[in-house]
Structures are given as structure tokens and as C-alpha cells.
Design a protein around this motif. Sequence first.
Motif, short mmCIF file in Angstrom:
data_model
loop_
_atom_site.label_atom_id
_atom_site.label_comp_id
_atom_site.label_asym_id
_atom_site.label_seq_id
_atom_site.Cartn_x
_atom_site.Cartn_y
_atom_site.Cartn_z
N LEU A 43 0.87 -1.17 0.00
CA LEU A 43 0.00 0.00 0.00
C LEU A 43 0.91 1.22 0.00
N LYS A 44 0.89 1.96 -1.11
CA LYS A 44 1.86 3.02 -1.35
C LYS A 44 1.18 4.39 -1.38
N VAL A 45 1.81 5.37 -0.74
CA VAL A 45 1.37 6.76 -0.80
C VAL A 45 2.45 7.54 -1.54
N GLY A 46 2.09 8.14 -2.68
CA GLY A 46 3.09 8.80 -3.49
C GLY A 46 4.08 7.77 -4.03
N ASN A 47 5.38 8.04 -3.87
CA ASN A 47 6.42 7.13 -4.35
C ASN A 47 6.91 6.17 -3.27
N GLN A 48 6.33 6.25 -2.07
CA GLN A 48 6.85 5.44 -0.97
C GLN A 48 5.81 4.43 -0.49
N ILE A 49 6.30 3.27 -0.09
CA ILE A 49 5.44 2.27 0.53
C ILE A 49 4.99 2.80 1.88
N ALA A 50 3.68 2.79 2.15
CA ALA A 50 3.16 3.29 3.42
C ALA A 50 2.99 2.16 4.42
N THR A 51 2.50 1.02 3.94
CA THR A 51 2.33 -0.15 4.79
C THR A 51 2.12 -1.36 3.89
N MET A 52 1.84 -2.49 4.48
CA MET A 52 1.57 -3.71 3.73
C MET A 52 0.67 -4.59 4.57
N THR A 53 0.01 -5.52 3.91
CA THR A 53 -0.84 -6.45 4.65
C THR A 53 0.01 -7.53 5.29
N ASN A 54 -0.47 -8.08 6.39
CA ASN A 54 0.24 -9.17 7.04
C ASN A 54 -0.14 -10.50 6.39
N ALA A 55 0.25 -11.59 7.01
CA ALA A 55 -0.02 -12.92 6.44
C ALA A 55 -1.51 -13.23 6.37
N ASP A 56 -2.33 -12.49 7.14
CA ASP A 56 -3.78 -12.68 7.14
C ASP A 56 -4.49 -11.69 6.23
N GLY A 57 -3.72 -10.90 5.47
CA GLY A 57 -4.32 -9.92 4.56
C GLY A 57 -4.76 -8.64 5.22
N LEU A 60 -2.68 -1.96 8.67
CA LEU A 60 -2.91 -0.79 9.51
C LEU A 60 -2.10 0.35 8.92
N LEU A 61 -2.77 1.44 8.57
CA LEU A 61 -2.12 2.59 7.96
C LEU A 61 -2.12 3.76 8.93
N LYS A 62 -0.94 4.26 9.26
CA LYS A 62 -0.82 5.46 10.09
C LYS A 62 -0.41 6.62 9.18
N TYR A 63 -1.13 7.73 9.28
CA TYR A 63 -0.82 8.83 8.37
C TYR A 63 -1.07 10.18 9.06
N ALA A 64 -0.38 11.18 8.58
CA ALA A 64 -0.50 12.53 9.12
C ALA A 64 -1.43 13.37 8.24
N ASP A 65 -1.86 14.49 8.77
CA ASP A 65 -2.77 15.38 8.03
C ASP A 65 -2.17 15.82 6.70
N ALA A 66 -0.86 15.93 6.65
CA ALA A 66 -0.18 16.47 5.47
C ALA A 66 -0.41 15.65 4.20
N ILE A 67 -0.77 14.35 4.35
CA ILE A 67 -0.92 13.53 3.15
C ILE A 67 -2.39 13.21 2.83
N ARG A 68 -3.32 13.90 3.47
CA ARG A 68 -4.74 13.63 3.25
C ARG A 68 -5.16 13.79 1.79
N LYS A 69 -4.47 14.66 1.05
CA LYS A 69 -4.83 14.91 -0.35
C LYS A 69 -4.19 13.92 -1.31
#
Length: 409
Positions: A43-57, A60-69
Motif C-alpha cells: 500500500l503506497k502513498v506517493g512514491n513510498q510504501i506506506a504499509t503492507m498487509t500481514n499474512a492474514d491480509g 494498519l495505515l498510520k498517516y499525518a494530516d499532510a498527506i490527506r490529499k
Amino acid sequence: MNKIILILAIISLSVKIIYAQNLHEAGGVVVGEHQATLPYVSLKVGNQIATMTNADGEFLLKYADAIRKDSLTISYIGYKTLKLSISGVHKDMKIQLTPSVVSLKEIVIRPVSAESIIRQVIKNIPENYDTRPFEMKGFYRETGKVDTSYISFAEASLNILSEGYKENSGKDKIVINKERNLKKLGEKEVNNPLNMTINGAPYTIIANDMAKNPVHILGRDYFKKYKFEIAGSVAIDGEEAYVIKFDQQDDLKEALYKGKMVILKSSYAIVSSDFALSPKGIAYAKADISFIARPVYSLMGYSFRKLNEEFSERYVKINDKWYPYFYKIASVHHLKAKYKHLEGTLSVNAELFISKVNIPPQGNYEKIMSRGYVFKNYVTTYKDDYWGDYNFIKPTNSLKELAEKLQAN
């Protein structure tokens, strides 16, 4: 292939907790065909990976207000890439990906062999992967168990200085941002009757990067020991890719590997690889115990027989180069401790998720983690907010149950 080495260790205790601030959370599960959950989806935001699913699919994504758009890009091998607005994400999401159907005609018609594809892969490594030094920020988790009893559960936020994908590159360096090793599981203390710890596994993981150190499968002395075949074709972000399967040659008295690689047709970049010890050579596998430690364990009445070894890795494209975003290594042994009257399956599992790549490196690498380091910050309470704004992989269901028991205490 470098091994996960198990050694005797002296345990020390220190606790330091920092809490997350000013972060929003979203999460849920990613599914594919027939509602089957999909593991290790990026799961990528912009050019960077933000998170990924675990073995159960689950993710959890943690994000700041700055990337809401910004947009959240969800991609998985063999499925169509999906984009969602960050402003629309929430907790308890169920995201379904659609399979991407790929024609196999080109593979059938083109006069190409699996061996020629692999040779081109090796040749194109400097073009497909960054040869410059770069920095990776990652989250690491390791577990050790004897049967169902945990003997180790460690996590760490790491900065990794990679010397790049080039021949004779220097050794990668790791700095620990934060760490913890659970001392208590539920109502019980960690039961480690063997006094064993996992030694320097993050270095072992990155040393086995297929594109950076291809020697044990794709190297000149090993290439001829394998049989390669084109097993099909899949889609990667709209591009066609070969699926190449391999196994060791028959009648070899060696413990080599069996697995598969997904390779882009356009550039011959490896975008994923998964392999394990081949059943053909498992009888020749040696235990992952250091040469120095073996006589000691023998005198103490311990015996180890290797049952399996697995490795997986995934890459993501940032601008025009491919970088790793996930590694997983596992080792399984049959264990017998004569004098302790203990017999069972000893399993070690380690995962490293890369959440950000910096080019050029930005961190300070004066306090480098030693190559035999054992995570020592022992804690008795499992809290997710321990990590503050460091990204992490959501625990699997079994680990989540463990965490809930710890929180109840």
C-alpha cells in the motif's frame, strides 16, 4: 545462503516507551478472488510504501494530516492496481482487488528459454536496481518458538544504509531507532529452556537479497545445478511478467532450493522471489548452529536436524529503479535436548518491511548495530502506541491474540 545463527546469550533489561502523536489510523483487510485474503500486499502513498498487509491480509495505515490529499495505491502480483483517496480511508475497510488476466500466447510463441531469461536478469541488475548508496527505513519482527511455546518475540524500528546493487559493494549498515523484546507472554514468562536467541537476523535477511547477492541460485557455480522453467505469466501494475520456477538438478548430494521468481518481460527485473529447501536435497541440510557452538550444544545433550528453510522478498518501483519493500526468512529444526527431556520443533521467523527509501541517505550511521546483535530491550506489556510515528506491520491473528492477552494484564 547465509544462515540464521542461534547462540547462547546473556539477557539484560531496560524499558523505554514513547507514544504516538498527531497520527490518524485506517485499516482493514485486502481480498482477491473468492474473498480470499491477500498477504504482503503493498500500500503506497506517493512514491513510498506506506504499509503492507500481514499474512492474514490485514493492514494498519498510520498517516499525518499532510498527506490527506494524496492517493493510496494498492498493488499485488496478478491483480489490477487500485487507487483510493487518503481522505476516504477509514478503519474496518474491506478492499477487493480484481484479477488481471494475462495472455500466455507470447510465452508460447517467442523462442525464449527460462535459462536465457535468467541470464538477462543477471546482466540487467545494474540497470534495474539502484547502484548508488541509499537509505531504507524499516520495521522488523522476529519470533522463535518450540512447538507452540514462544522463546522469543522481538520488534525493532531500523535505519538501513545500503551500498547499492553493484558488484563488490561494501557491507550494509543498520542503526536501531527503537526496539523491544517481550519478556512476558500472556500470564507466563518467556519460556526459553535452551537459553537461545536469534543472532543478527536483520543482517542475514538483507544479505540474502536475490538481486544483490544472487550467487547461491543465480551465481556462476550454482546456475548449472538448477533446472529452470517458464511456468506462466502474471501482471505487475499493468505490465506482463514471466513466472520462472526452479529446482535443483536430480541426483545432487546438496541441500539447494526450489521456488519461483516473477520477472518483468520489458526490463528483466525480478519483482518477487520465493524459495525453500528442495525436497531433493533436504537430507543434506545442515543445522543453523554456528561451528563454534556445535561442540558446546553436543556436550549439553542438544541435537538439531534441519527440516526446512524459506525465504521471500518483494520489490517496488520508485521512479525508474526497483527497491526492496519486504523480506521474510524462516528456519525450522527438529530439536532434542537429552538432559532436559525436551523434544519438539524449533522455528525461527523474521520479517523486515521497508516503509521508506531515502536517496541520498539522510541518517547518522555512527552507532551501527553489530552483526551478532540480540535485541535486548525487554518489556512485559505489549502496546501498539509504543512505536510512536514509526510504521509497522500489523500483527497476524495469532500474534494479535497474544497482544490482547498482554494488554489485558
